[in-house]
Design an enzyme around this catalytic site. Structure first.
Site, PDB file in Angstrom:
ATOM      1  CE1 TYR A 138      -3.939  -1.992   5.132  1.00 26.06           C
ATOM      2  CE2 TYR A 138      -3.017   0.099   4.389  1.00 26.06           C
ATOM      3  CZ  TYR A 138      -3.653  -1.099   4.112  1.00 26.06           C
ATOM      4  OH  TYR A 138      -4.008  -1.395   2.822  1.00 26.06           O
TER       5      TYR A 138
ATOM      6  CB  SER B 241      -0.869   0.024   1.252  1.00 28.63           C
ATOM      7  OG  SER B 241      -1.550   1.249   1.355  1.00 28.63           O
TER       8      SER B 241
END
Ligand code: NAP
Length: 242
Positions: free
Chosen positions: A153, A140
């Site tokens: 995350y 990501s």
């Protein structure tokens, strides 16, 4: 039979990747955790591309479930190995770090980072023996840039990026490539609670991406054409971050 495994293939990016690999002729193992009906829809779309596959339920955060399920599948298919693995399954549990609970940290690390170790380590030996394999990790923008509210995350995805680069060097000589694809904002269930109107103003292309736009890059990395690409992280983010 050329077999590919897509973790989290039941929805979103994983579904688009499964369909792309089916288009390329792969027999697709569509992993899911809780969305069986959605996984069946993915499998249907795989079949509509003229290929075949099956759905496989396991929790990517559980080493035991992974090894039991994939181990039984491999035992039932002697002489066949999984040539392509797409580590795609992921979750977010956003919170400012000051307020983040241990559970939110650990759940995100287990599902997004530890899963990479459990799944990949289990399948890598066969790729090395056969001197051909493709490992593709969906990371990501958050793991490259860091995003506020996503310390867990961002840490998990940055961890996968580091591991991608290390593993790529360990096994490059055996024709097994390891790469990562780093999406920006993609229109899936994962981003449906985000303020798209506000966020898209920051994106040079002025829109969220489509799962198929990520799948196209995964497909390239899985192909023979990508034979000299390893240890790379490819951004798919509409120009948001380079
Ligand atoms: P999504 O629509 O929420 O789908 C998540 C997928 O992961 C589902 O198929 C889900 O399966 C699976 N999954 C979640 N926990 C799992 C577990 N413990 N075991 C097995 N499967 C599990 O998300 P997405 O947007 O497609 O995201 C796919 C990947 O892209 C993730 O790694 C995500 O971090 C990454 N990503 C997404 C974006 C974005 O903007 N959407 C941006 C950057 C990176 P079940 O429903 O069956 O549980």
């Amino acid at each position: 039979m050329n077999v590919a495994l897509v973790t989290g293939g039941s929805r979103g990016i994983g579904r688009a990747v499964s369909v792309k690999l089916a288009e390329m002729g792969y027999y697709v193992l569509v992993n899911y955790h809780s969305s069986k009906e959605e996984a069946e829809i993915t499998l249907q779309q795989v079949k509509e591309k003229g290929s075949d596959g099956e759905i496989l339920k396991f929790d990517v955060a559980s080493q035991e479930e992974i090894e039991q399920t994939l181990g039984s599948w491999l035992e039932a298919h002697p002489g066949i190995y999984i040539r392509v693995v797409v580590n795609n399954a992921g979750i977010r549990k956003d919170a400012l770090m000051m307020w983040m609970k241990n559970e939110e940290w650990h759940d995100v690390l287990n599902t997004n980072l530890h899963s990479f170790l459990y799944v990949t380590r289990f399948l890598i030996k066969d790729m090395l023996i056969n001197k051909w394999g493709r490992i593709i990790n969906v990371v990501s923008l958050s793991g490259l840039k860091g995003l506020p509210g996503q310390a867990n995350y961002s840490a998990a995805k940055a961890g996968v990026i580091g591991a991608t680069k290390a593993l790529a060097q360990e096994i490059a000589k055996k024709n097994v490539t390891v790469n990562a694809v780093a999406p920006g904002f993609i229109k899936t269930d994962m981003t449906k609670d985000m303020d798209e109107a506000q966020l898209k103003a920051m994106i040079p292309m002025g829109r969220f991406g489509k799962p198929e736009e990520v799948a196209a890059i995964v497909g390239f990395l899985a192909s023979e054409e990508a034979s000299y690409v390893t240890g790379a992280v490819i951004n798919v983010n509409g120009g948001l971050y380079t």
